[in-house]
Scaffold this active site. Structure first.
Site, PDB file in Angstrom:
ATOM      1  N   LYS A 298      19.603  12.767 -16.130  1.00 17.73           N
ATOM      2  CA  LYS A 298      19.256  11.340 -15.580  1.00 17.73           C
ATOM      3  C   LYS A 298      18.294  10.405 -16.281  1.00 17.73           C
ATOM      4  O   LYS A 298      18.379   9.431 -16.103  1.00 17.73           O
ATOM      5  CB  LYS A 298      18.685  11.468 -14.071  1.00 17.73           C
TER       6      LYS A 298
HETATM    7  C1  LIG Z   1      22.817  14.071 -11.073  1.00 13.11           C
HETATM    8  C2  LIG Z   1      23.075  15.569 -11.521  1.00 13.11           C
HETATM    9  C3  LIG Z   1      24.384  16.095 -11.852  1.00 13.11           C
HETATM   10  C4  LIG Z   1      25.614  15.221 -11.350  1.00 13.11           C
HETATM   11  O1  LIG Z   1      25.678  14.025 -12.225  1.00 13.11           O
HETATM   12  P1  LIG Z   1      26.590  12.772 -11.456  1.00 13.11           P
HETATM   13  O2  LIG Z   1      26.901  11.655 -12.475  1.00 13.11           O
HETATM   14  O3  LIG Z   1      26.201  12.617 -10.087  1.00 13.11           O
HETATM   15  O4  LIG Z   1      28.120  13.285 -11.416  1.00 13.11           O
HETATM   16  C5  LIG Z   1      24.572  17.015 -12.349  1.00 13.11           C
HETATM   17  N1  LIG Z   1      23.666  17.934 -12.875  1.00 13.11           N
HETATM   18  C6  LIG Z   1      22.379  17.633 -12.636  1.00 13.11           C
HETATM   19  C7  LIG Z   1      21.163  18.342 -13.226  1.00 13.11           C
HETATM   20  C8  LIG Z   1      21.940  16.483 -12.073  1.00 13.11           C
HETATM   21  O5  LIG Z   1      20.748  16.073 -11.884  1.00 13.11           O
END
Ligand SMILES: *Cc1c(COP(=O)(O)O)cnc(C)c1O
Length: 482
Positions: A108
């Site tokens: 993120k």
């Molecule tokens: C947010 C997240 C995801 C999922 O990503 P999306 O864009 O919501 O599909 C997968 N793995 C981790 C570690 C995350 O923080």
């Protein structure tokens, strides 16, 4: 480049407006009205920050290119330790795109380190001078990534609400130790739903909005439906393709498959945008945990959220309403009217079914599969024992699903979090003895694997805790008004 709502309500919106507004007035999501085409030959040798400025620049045409270049350099240089878009070969034909070398050790960061700068500049582009107050309800990863991205920015305040005892020790400390004088962090006595419901109520409260407006403050959210969070994620699909071509993993122009651990469908959707821009992407494989609503949808065309919610070892994928799917449905069906109808049905009945052409178009680009916690744990052990590759619980789900979806093309698994963010689950998967403390588990994981914890996580042990306040769900409103 102009934007419109997936539900047809507004068209001809600038990127600045889409980013500052977040959600379209009709409740839809902003999507670009066309797909810009990539210049693969010109982009293939660019360093990550330059490539990011080019890709993002294709979409944010009302932003000054010099601003985007500087923002991308500030974001993806030193803060990612020179490892933005880092690809590791796991075994023959199988690769991991490690997206956790940023400041909070989860993917993120790619979006939440750049988007705050895009928001501040977007407000300037629109000559808006109000204070923006961001409210975030988080089960863990998003809260810290948002705090780290917005801390210290001019014209922004951020307050994060997390469930008391609902996050890991590491995740709690990551938030409670956040520096900066425009940040606030609250533990909420309750679970994630209590925190999220409380924050949603504040957003819907006209009296809160009116009170804040007299003080020159407007509320905003940092969640993944904002276009400014999606667009930075397109970059690493290009970067990975170029790196694989460089090492001869496939011939230039031949396809590469990607398998993505998915929750809100943002990360994998960015791969679809890369494909529509002309990148030779083969299959995009959507990997889910036991909350496998997307697997069922991609197989059958019926999206049915009326099912039990499972709390899993991959909590960032514990989602039943996958918001960004709405954008894909718009692009493959080409009909805002259809999308509006499906979303209305989802809100009213918890379920909808798309038409056969739309399903065929989804299946033409997307594969899918899911794995439960036991399969994920076995995958962590197998990847380590067979390939000496250590992965976290989310990435493990994708590795497991990738195996059943291999084609002749190279397969890239998006590795979304550092294994040291979930040290107890990873240690347990490797057969280690797990105590109560995340820090003990980190040490044991290092002793067992020889891998070192990222400094940003190891240092939490000695960082001063700044935020210790615990509030009741009913006090979220008052906290948001402070
Ligand atoms: C947010 C997240 C995801 C999922 O990503 P999306 O864009 O919501 O599909 C997968 N793995 C981790 C570690 C995350 O923080």
């Amino acid at each position: 480049m102009e934007y419109q709502s997936t539900r047809g309500g507004s068209t001809g919106v600038s990127a600045s407006e889409a980013i500052v507004r977040g959600l379209a007035p009709d409740g839809g999501l902003y999507v670009p009205m066309s797909f810009p085409q990539a210049d693969l030959e010109a982009w293939r040798s660019l360093p990550y920050p330059e490539l990011a400025a080019k890709v993002v620049g294709c979409f944010l045409t009302d932003y000054d290119p010099a601003f985007l270049q500087k923002a991308a350099e500030d974001t993806y240089g030193a803060a990612f330790g020179g490892k933005a878009g880092h690809v590791e070969q796991v075994r023959e034909g199988l690769y991991a795109l490690e997206l956790w070398h940023g400041p909070t050790c989860a993917f993120k960061d790619y979006a939440l380190q750049l988007m705050p700068k895009l928001l501040v500049q977007g407000k300037k582009n629109l000559h808006r001078t109000e204070m923006t107050r961001i409210l975030v309800a988080t089960s863990g990863d998003t809260g810290k990534a948002a705090l780290a991205g917005y801390a210290g920015l001019e014209g922004i305040q951020i307050a994060v609400f997390y469930p008391n005892a609902g996050t890991s020790e590491i995740q709690r400390l990551q938030m409670a130790t956040q520096q900066g004088n425009n940040v606030a962090v609250f533990a909420v006595n309750g679970n994630f739903d209590d925190a999220q419901t409380g924050v949603k109520r504040v957003f819907a409260d006209a009296d809160v909005a009116a009170q804040l407006e007299t003080r020159g403050i407007r509320l905003s959210s940092a969640n993944s439906i904002n276009w400014g969070r999606l667009v930075p994620q397109i970059v690493y699909y290009f970067y990975t393709y170029f790196r694989l071509a460089e090492t001869g993993a496939m011939a230039w122009g031949q396809p590469v498959d990607f398998c993505v651990p998915t929750g809100n469908f943002g990360d994998i959707l960015a791969g679809y945008y890369a494909k529509r821009m002309g990148l030779p992407v083969g299959r995009l494989v959507c990997a889910s945990n036991e909350n496998n609503v997307l697997t069922d949808f991609i197989r059958t065309g019926t999206y049915d959220a009326r099912r039990a919610f499972h709390k899993t070892a991959s909590p960032s994928m514990d989602i039943l309403i996958s918001s960004n799917l709405e954008r894909l449905l718009y692009h493959v069906s080409g009909s805002a009217e259809k999308v509006a109808g499906w979303m209305k049905q989802l809100a009213a009945e918890g379920c909808y079914t798309v038409d056969a052409d739309t399903l065929a178009a989804v299946q033409a680009s997307f594969g899918c599969g899911w794995a439960d916690d036991a399969q994920g744990a076995a995958e962590i052990r197998n990847r380590f024992e067979q390939d000496h590759y250590l992965c976290d619980t989310h990435t493990a789900v994708a590795f497991q699903v990738a195996e059943s979806c291999r084609s002749a093309a190279p397969m890239v698994v998006l590795s979304t979090a550092s294994p040291f963010k979930f040290p107890r689950d990873v240690l347990r998967a490797l057969g280690g003895t797990v105590s109560e403390s995340d820090f003990d588990a980190m040490d044991a994981l290092t002793a067992k694997t020889g891998c070192r914890a990222p400094a940003a996580l190891a240092n939490l042990r000695t960082m001063p805790v700044r935020f210790t306040e615990t509030i009741a769900p009913g006090e979220i409103r008052a906290a948001a008004l402070r």
